[in-house]
Motif scaffolding. Structure first.
Motif, PDB file in Angstrom:
ATOM      1  N   THR A  89      10.911 -12.547  -5.614  1.00 16.32           N
ATOM      2  CA  THR A  89      10.220 -12.877  -4.366  1.00 16.32           C
ATOM      3  C   THR A  89       9.282 -11.766  -3.906  1.00 16.32           C
ATOM      4  N   GLU A  90       9.125 -10.720  -4.699  1.00  9.79           N
ATOM      5  CA  GLU A  90       8.235  -9.638  -4.315  1.00  9.79           C
ATOM      6  C   GLU A  90       6.771 -10.059  -4.432  1.00  9.79           C
ATOM      7  N   SER A  91       5.950  -9.504  -3.557  1.00 14.38           N
ATOM      8  CA  SER A  91       4.515  -9.756  -3.651  1.00 14.38           C
ATOM      9  C   SER A  91       3.943  -8.978  -4.835  1.00 14.38           C
ATOM     10  N   TRP A  92       2.727  -9.327  -5.196  1.00 19.85           N
ATOM     11  CA  TRP A  92       2.058  -8.646  -6.313  1.00 19.85           C
ATOM     12  C   TRP A  92       1.972  -7.149  -6.046  1.00 19.85           C
ATOM     13  N   LEU A  93       1.589  -6.794  -4.820  1.00 19.88           N
ATOM     14  CA  LEU A  93       1.389  -5.388  -4.509  1.00 19.88           C
ATOM     15  C   LEU A  93       2.692  -4.601  -4.563  1.00 19.88           C
ATOM     16  N   VAL A  94       3.770  -5.169  -4.028  1.00 23.04           N
ATOM     17  CA  VAL A  94       5.056  -4.478  -4.070  1.00 23.04           C
ATOM     18  C   VAL A  94       5.489  -4.261  -5.520  1.00 23.04           C
ATOM     19  N   LYS A  95       5.308  -5.265  -6.350  1.00 19.59           N
ATOM     20  CA  LYS A  95       5.682  -5.109  -7.760  1.00 19.59           C
ATOM     21  C   LYS A  95       4.882  -3.996  -8.419  1.00 19.59           C
ATOM     22  N   LYS A  96       3.578  -3.976  -8.148  1.00 26.32           N
ATOM     23  CA  LYS A  96       2.721  -2.976  -8.785  1.00 26.32           C
ATOM     24  C   LYS A  96       3.026  -1.570  -8.269  1.00 26.32           C
ATOM     25  N   LEU A  97       3.285  -1.448  -6.992  1.00 24.79           N
ATOM     26  CA  LEU A  97       3.640  -0.141  -6.440  1.00 24.79           C
ATOM     27  C   LEU A  97       4.966   0.341  -7.025  1.00 24.79           C
ATOM     28  N   ARG A  98       5.892  -0.593  -7.190  1.00 24.28           N
ATOM     29  CA  ARG A  98       7.182  -0.230  -7.805  1.00 24.28           C
ATOM     30  C   ARG A  98       6.972   0.212  -9.258  1.00 24.28           C
ATOM     31  N   ASP A  99       6.151  -0.540  -9.985  1.00 24.17           N
ATOM     32  CA  ASP A  99       5.870  -0.177 -11.373  1.00 24.17           C
ATOM     33  C   ASP A  99       5.196   1.196 -11.462  1.00 24.17           C
TER      34      ASP A  99
ATOM     35  N   GLN B 153      -6.860  11.335   4.788  1.00 24.38           N
ATOM     36  CA  GLN B 153      -6.850  11.538   3.344  1.00 24.38           C
ATOM     37  C   GLN B 153      -5.840  10.642   2.652  1.00 24.38           C
ATOM     38  N   ASP B 154      -4.677  10.418   3.283  1.00 18.61           N
ATOM     39  CA  ASP B 154      -3.663   9.561   2.670  1.00 18.61           C
ATOM     40  C   ASP B 154      -4.056   8.087   2.710  1.00 18.61           C
ATOM     41  N   LEU B 155      -4.804   7.682   3.745  1.00 19.00           N
ATOM     42  CA  LEU B 155      -5.326   6.314   3.753  1.00 19.00           C
ATOM     43  C   LEU B 155      -6.248   6.111   2.547  1.00 19.00           C
ATOM     44  N   ARG B 156      -7.113   7.076   2.333  1.00 20.06           N
ATOM     45  CA  ARG B 156      -8.044   7.015   1.201  1.00 20.06           C
ATOM     46  C   ARG B 156      -7.282   7.049  -0.126  1.00 20.06           C
ATOM     47  N   PHE B 157      -6.273   7.882  -0.201  1.00 20.25           N
ATOM     48  CA  PHE B 157      -5.459   8.003  -1.410  1.00 20.25           C
ATOM     49  C   PHE B 157      -4.848   6.657  -1.794  1.00 20.25           C
ATOM     50  N   MET B 158      -4.254   5.973  -0.812  1.00 17.76           N
ATOM     51  CA  MET B 158      -3.612   4.695  -1.113  1.00 17.76           C
ATOM     52  C   MET B 158      -4.630   3.626  -1.486  1.00 17.76           C
ATOM     53  N   MET B 159      -5.768   3.609  -0.817  1.00 10.09           N
ATOM     54  CA  MET B 159      -6.804   2.625  -1.165  1.00 10.09           C
ATOM     55  C   MET B 159      -7.275   2.835  -2.600  1.00 10.09           C
ATOM     56  N   ARG B 160      -7.504   4.082  -2.972  1.00 10.98           N
ATOM     57  CA  ARG B 160      -7.943   4.363  -4.339  1.00 10.98           C
ATOM     58  C   ARG B 160      -6.910   3.914  -5.362  1.00 10.98           C
ATOM     59  N   LYS B 161      -5.641   4.224  -5.101  1.00 11.24           N
ATOM     60  CA  LYS B 161      -4.587   3.896  -6.057  1.00 11.24           C
ATOM     61  C   LYS B 161      -4.429   2.385  -6.213  1.00 11.24           C
ATOM     62  N   ILE B 162      -4.464   1.671  -5.103  1.00  6.98           N
ATOM     63  CA  ILE B 162      -4.281   0.216  -5.179  1.00  6.98           C
ATOM     64  C   ILE B 162      -5.463  -0.439  -5.880  1.00  6.98           C
ATOM     65  N   LEU B 163      -6.682  -0.062  -5.510  1.00  9.21           N
ATOM     66  CA  LEU B 163      -7.860  -0.688  -6.119  1.00  9.21           C
ATOM     67  C   LEU B 163      -8.022  -0.293  -7.577  1.00  9.21           C
ATOM     68  N   ALA B 164      -7.473   0.866  -7.963  1.00  5.53           N
ATOM     69  CA  ALA B 164      -7.515   1.264  -9.371  1.00  5.53           C
ATOM     70  C   ALA B 164      -6.679   0.336 -10.242  1.00  5.53           C
ATOM     71  N   MET B 165      -5.783  -0.446  -9.615  1.00  2.00           N
ATOM     72  CA  MET B 165      -4.964  -1.403 -10.345  1.00  2.00           C
ATOM     73  C   MET B 165      -5.731  -2.691 -10.671  1.00  2.00           C
ATOM     74  N   ALA B 166      -6.998  -2.786 -10.202  1.00  2.66           N
ATOM     75  CA  ALA B 166      -7.828  -3.982 -10.424  1.00  2.66           C
ATOM     76  C   ALA B 166      -7.100  -5.264 -10.026  1.00  2.66           C
ATOM     77  N   PRO B 167      -6.668  -5.371  -8.776  1.00  3.05           N
ATOM     78  CA  PRO B 167      -5.885  -6.540  -8.360  1.00  3.05           C
ATOM     79  C   PRO B 167      -6.643  -7.854  -8.463  1.00  3.05           C
ATOM     80  N   TRP B 168      -7.968  -7.808  -8.471  1.00  3.20           N
ATOM     81  CA  TRP B 168      -8.768  -9.036  -8.555  1.00  3.20           C
ATOM     82  C   TRP B 168      -8.612  -9.754  -9.885  1.00  3.20           C
ATOM     83  N   LEU B 169      -8.075  -9.057 -10.873  1.00  5.74           N
ATOM     84  CA  LEU B 169      -7.857  -9.708 -12.167  1.00  5.74           C
ATOM     85  C   LEU B 169      -6.693 -10.683 -12.119  1.00  5.74           C
ATOM     86  N   GLU B 170      -5.823 -10.552 -11.114  1.00  2.00           N
ATOM     87  CA  GLU B 170      -4.665 -11.437 -11.000  1.00  2.00           C
ATOM     88  C   GLU B 170      -4.615 -12.209  -9.691  1.00  2.00           C
TER      89      GLU B 170
END
Length: 560
Positions: free
Chosen positions: A143-153, A235-252
């Protein structure tokens, strides 16, 4: 037939009676209390009366190392130290879990074992403690969202799940299972960031992945929810945005736009700062800075905005009044969109447990299905056309500011209050139009703390005492201000940029902070009050003492 009926009756008698929502809620509260208890056992926690500033408590009950880990590292610094082995994942998660009074350390042990065996971290967020608001039901991986799964991975550790309001449509996160655990409160991304003296980023629709996120009113696309980070610094807001978008979420996620993080956009802003300076609009109505024409701001909010404008101008930036199409019209459209189904979705969900609507939800959706009218398909289409027309007029006005700037460009950003008050007391969160309109316009918006309420400075002036509210709503909000009650509460502002300009929003917010509040995040004064039923949620007070500004949060909300 008689035998069948008898068999059915006998079978029914064997089935356990369905538990009431009160029983289910009580069991859940007890389960959470049991999980928290080992982490607070033996700790001498002061009462709210003895220490109203909750941010001062951890230093008195945590070890020096625990305070250091939870206060003196940015997210990026933690990741670096964890990957080098300077800190262990278990050591780090224990510090954060003790501070939050929540114990989820099994994943941390797994990460440390992996690093010890392989010599490499499991991913770019190896061992980084995270907490989510309602990004998914993390009771199971299914039941995890895509983002939670990716952050866990990526190695993130989820160690607490925060409270959300009934239907996600009430600003102080209130519902029947848990009370609002603070006297002064705020909900969503920008509001809780502002109330707690930290930073939040409201992202435009489609910038971050939403696939699998738990939500209400699914399918309502006129004013959709978005997700965004909260953090102790920009800086941490920017850090998280970079990390999440680096996962290319638009592909899924088909709703996620293919937009990587563009450092060049921030560089452009910084080059402009160094050359011509920024051009910033300040929301203005009837010659009053910060007023949206619906609800007047309390004295500390107005003061902070005036000081912000003065300091920006002194630093060489060009600040002009921003007088867009009436915010009252836009805010009305927001609530029309969110109540178009007459409360069907809300009451259908409530019916699953049998619980009644809380008063704050009943105002918009009624106490029962059928009390509020729903729109026909043609009425819905007409509403969307009115919304689109308003958005066009707002954007056209934004573009027209080019004729008033010294650069000949439209304003780079708009600065406005986070809300009419620094926070609000329980049952007094009357108006959220200052943030809700930004959602309807789908702007990128950063919330940044500027100062605190000062009861010595933020008293009612003579003109304040003579103010005549323009509506009953305005009167209720205006009369809710009390300098003594709000003293020490952080005061935040918003920085709006155009749609999908998150990079620009953070760069400009960082410049505003550098000039106006160079010391960074404001320590929040979180007054914990006794809940209506202490036996039901006495853990709330204990939990709140360890939350707030010491973790990075992912959260979302339709309005805020």
């Amino acid at each position: 037939m008689a035998t069948s009926t008898q068999d059915h009756t006998a079978t029914s008698q064997l089935q356990p009676a369905r538990k009431s929502w009160q029983e289910i809620g009580a069991a859940k509260r007890q389960d959470i209390k049991d999980k928290i208890a080992p982490w607070v056992a033996g700790l001498d926690l002061p009462t709210a009366e003895a220490q109203p500033n909750a941010t001062k408590v951890p230093a008195t009950v945590l070890s020096k190392d625990e305070v250091d880990i939870t206060e003196n590292y940015s997210a990026e610094q933690l990741v670096t130290s964890l990957a080098r082995g300077d800190l262990t994942a278990v050591q780090t998660i224990k510090a954060f879990s003790k501070r939050a009074a929540v114990a989820h350390v099994l994943r941390a042990k797994e990460l440390d074992e992996h690093l010890e065996k392989t010599g490499v971290p499991v991913g770019p967020l190896h061992g980084l403690p995270r907490f989510v608001s309602w990004l998914s039901n993390i009771d199971s991986t299914e039941t995890e969202s895509w983002l939670v799964k990716k952050l866990r991975d990526a190695g993130a550790i989820f160690y607490v799940k925060t409270n959300v309001p009934t239907s996600l449509m009430d600003d102080p996160c209130r519902h029947h299972q848990w009370c609002t655990n603070r006297k002064l409160a705020g909900a969503s991304v920008r509001y809780p960031a502002g109330v707690n003296g930290v930073y939040g980023l409201r992202t435009s629709t489609g910038r971050l992945p939403y696939m699998g996120v738990a939500n209400s009113m699914e399918g309502q696309e006129a004013n959709p929810s978005t997700i965004g980070p909260m953090a102790r610094n920009i800086q941490d807001l920017r850090f998280m945005m970079r990390k999440i978008l680096a996962m290319a979420p638009w592909l899924e996620d088909p709703k996620c736009l293919p937009l990587p993080w563009h450092d060049d956009d921030e560089s452009t802003v910084n080059a402009r700062i160094a050359s011509t300076g920024l051009t910033i609009g300040v929301l203005t109505t009837a010659d009053e800075l910060g007023f949206d024409g619906v609800v007047k701001c309390h004295p500390p909010v107005s003061r902070v905005l005036r000081e912000t404008v003065a300091k920006l101008e002194a630093a060489g930036h060009h600040v002009i009044p921003f007088t867009p199409p009436a915010h009252s019209e836009g805010t009305k459209l927001v609530f029309e969109c969110l109540s178009a189904d007459g409360g069907y979705d809300v009451h259908k969900t409530l019916a699953a447990s049998g619980e009644p609507a809380i008063p704050q939800v009943a105002i918009s959706y009624g106490t029962a299905l059928g009390e509020r009218p729903s729109k026909s398909l043609n009425e819905w289409w007409a509403l969307l056309q009115r919304k689109y027309a308003y958005q066009q007029r707002y954007l056209a006005y934004w573009n027209s500011t080019a004729s008033s700037t010294r650069t000949g460009r439209p304003v780079d950003a708009v600065v406005l209050p986070l809300g009419p008050s620094a926070s609000f007391e329980r049952e007094k969160g009357f108006y959220i139009g200052y943030t809700a309109l930004g959602n309807m316009l789908d702007v990128s918006a950063a919330a940044i703390p500027m100062d605190k309420v000062d009861k010595a400075k933020d008293v009612l002036s003579e003109s304040d005492r003579q103010y005549v509210p323009i509506s009953d709503l305005d009167r209720r909000v205006w009369e809710s201000y009390n300098a003594e009650t709000f003293d020490g509460t952080p005061v935040a502002i918003q920085v709006w940029t155009r749609k999908l300009e998150e990079e620009k929003a953070l760069a400009i917010a960082q410049e505003v902070e550098r000039i106006v509040a160079p010391n960074g995040a404001i320590d929040a004064t979180l007054r914990v009050v006794d809940p209506p039923d202490p036996s039901a949620c006495s853990y709330c007070a204990k939990l709140s003492l360890f939350g707030g500004r010491d973790v990075t949060v992912a959260a979302s909300f339709k309005l805020l």
